[in-house]
Design a protein around this motif. Structure first.
Motif, PDB file in Angstrom:
ATOM      1  N   ARG A  15      36.162  36.296  27.850  1.00 49.38           N
ATOM      2  CA  ARG A  15      36.258  37.167  29.016  1.00 49.38           C
ATOM      3  C   ARG A  15      35.281  36.631  30.062  1.00 49.38           C
ATOM      4  O   ARG A  15      34.147  36.295  29.742  1.00 49.38           O
ATOM      5  N   VAL A  16      35.719  36.619  31.311  1.00 49.41           N
ATOM      6  CA  VAL A  16      34.863  36.156  32.394  1.00 49.41           C
ATOM      7  C   VAL A  16      34.141  37.366  32.963  1.00 49.41           C
ATOM      8  O   VAL A  16      34.761  38.350  33.380  1.00 49.41           O
ATOM      9  N   ARG A  17      32.829  37.296  33.000  1.00 49.50           N
ATOM     10  CA  ARG A  17      32.021  38.381  33.532  1.00 49.50           C
ATOM     11  C   ARG A  17      31.967  38.283  35.051  1.00 49.50           C
ATOM     12  O   ARG A  17      32.253  37.227  35.624  1.00 49.50           O
ATOM     13  N   PRO A  18      31.604  39.373  35.739  1.00 48.85           N
ATOM     14  CA  PRO A  18      31.596  39.333  37.212  1.00 48.85           C
ATOM     15  C   PRO A  18      30.684  38.274  37.806  1.00 48.85           C
ATOM     16  O   PRO A  18      30.945  37.773  38.895  1.00 48.85           O
ATOM     17  N   GLY A  19      29.628  37.914  37.133  1.00 49.86           N
ATOM     18  CA  GLY A  19      28.720  36.893  37.662  1.00 49.86           C
ATOM     19  C   GLY A  19      29.220  35.473  37.478  1.00 49.86           C
ATOM     20  O   GLY A  19      28.576  34.531  37.943  1.00 49.86           O
ATOM     21  N   GLY A  20      30.349  35.303  36.792  1.00 49.39           N
ATOM     22  CA  GLY A  20      30.893  33.972  36.584  1.00 49.39           C
ATOM     23  C   GLY A  20      30.592  33.393  35.223  1.00 49.39           C
ATOM     24  O   GLY A  20      31.078  32.313  34.905  1.00 49.39           O
ATOM     25  N   ILE A  58      36.761  25.718  29.181  1.00 48.79           N
ATOM     26  CA  ILE A  58      37.363  27.041  29.217  1.00 48.79           C
ATOM     27  C   ILE A  58      38.073  27.265  30.547  1.00 48.79           C
ATOM     28  O   ILE A  58      39.112  27.910  30.609  1.00 48.79           O
ATOM     29  N   ALA A  59      37.540  26.686  31.621  1.00 49.31           N
ATOM     30  CA  ALA A  59      38.191  26.804  32.920  1.00 49.31           C
ATOM     31  C   ALA A  59      39.558  26.124  32.909  1.00 49.31           C
ATOM     32  O   ALA A  59      40.490  26.579  33.583  1.00 49.31           O
ATOM     33  N   GLN A  60      39.705  25.053  32.147  1.00 51.55           N
ATOM     34  CA  GLN A  60      41.009  24.404  32.029  1.00 51.55           C
ATOM     35  C   GLN A  60      41.979  25.255  31.212  1.00 51.55           C
ATOM     36  O   GLN A  60      43.181  25.289  31.505  1.00 51.55           O
ATOM     37  N   MET A  61      41.472  25.946  30.210  1.00 54.41           N
ATOM     38  CA  MET A  61      42.343  26.778  29.378  1.00 54.41           C
ATOM     39  C   MET A  61      42.713  28.089  30.064  1.00 54.41           C
ATOM     40  O   MET A  61      43.744  28.671  29.755  1.00 54.41           O
ATOM     41  N   LEU A  62      41.844  28.561  30.982  1.00 49.20           N
ATOM     42  CA  LEU A  62      42.097  29.800  31.709  1.00 49.20           C
ATOM     43  C   LEU A  62      42.197  29.488  33.206  1.00 49.20           C
ATOM     44  O   LEU A  62      41.246  29.712  33.963  1.00 49.20           O
ATOM     45  N   PRO A  63      43.315  28.955  33.676  1.00 48.38           N
ATOM     46  CA  PRO A  63      43.379  28.497  35.061  1.00 48.38           C
ATOM     47  C   PRO A  63      43.318  29.613  36.102  1.00 48.38           C
ATOM     48  O   PRO A  63      42.947  29.364  37.234  1.00 48.38           O
ATOM     49  N   PHE A  64      43.641  30.844  35.724  1.00 46.87           N
ATOM     50  CA  PHE A  64      43.651  31.953  36.685  1.00 46.87           C
ATOM     51  C   PHE A  64      42.402  32.826  36.577  1.00 46.87           C
ATOM     52  O   PHE A  64      42.370  33.902  37.166  1.00 46.87           O
ATOM     53  N   ALA A  65      41.394  32.378  35.853  1.00 51.61           N
ATOM     54  CA  ALA A  65      40.199  33.197  35.650  1.00 51.61           C
ATOM     55  C   ALA A  65      39.224  33.091  36.814  1.00 51.61           C
ATOM     56  O   ALA A  65      38.274  33.861  36.885  1.00 51.61           O
ATOM     57  N   GLY A  66      39.406  32.136  37.691  1.00 49.25           N
ATOM     58  CA  GLY A  66      38.510  32.003  38.839  1.00 49.25           C
ATOM     59  C   GLY A  66      37.207  31.319  38.532  1.00 49.25           C
ATOM     60  O   GLY A  66      36.197  31.580  39.155  1.00 49.25           O
ATOM     61  N   LEU A  67      37.198  30.423  37.553  1.00 52.51           N
ATOM     62  CA  LEU A  67      35.981  29.696  37.208  1.00 52.51           C
ATOM     63  C   LEU A  67      35.852  28.432  38.035  1.00 52.51           C
ATOM     64  O   LEU A  67      36.789  27.843  38.470  1.00 52.51           O
TER      65      LEU A  67
END
Length: 67
Positions: A15-20, A58-67
């Motif tokens: 899970r992506v937290r609000p702080g990134g 993880i940013a590659q695995m979750l492309p819509f997470a905004g990382l």
């Protein structure tokens, strides 16, 4: 061009937290708990952040997470 898809295994584990930062669960807390010490099990409670060197994967695995 094919659609970008989120890895199903990653969306269940992170899970992506609000702080990134990215939150993950602790390993080694599911089974065979009788041989583990109480101190060890207590320290495995709660969630921890993913190490900053792994956030790119993880940013590659979750492309819509905004990382």
């Amino acid at each position: 061009m094919p659609k970008m898809k989120t890895k199903s295994s990653a969306k269940k584990r992170f899970r992506v937290r609000p702080g990134g930062t990215v939150k993950r669960g602790q390993a080694f807390k599911r089974h065979i708990l009788t041989k583990k010490t109480t101190k060890n099990k207590r320290q495995l409670r709660g969630a921890v952040n993913v190490h900053e060197t792994d956030v790119g994967h993880i940013a590659q695995m979750l492309p819509f997470a905004g990382l």
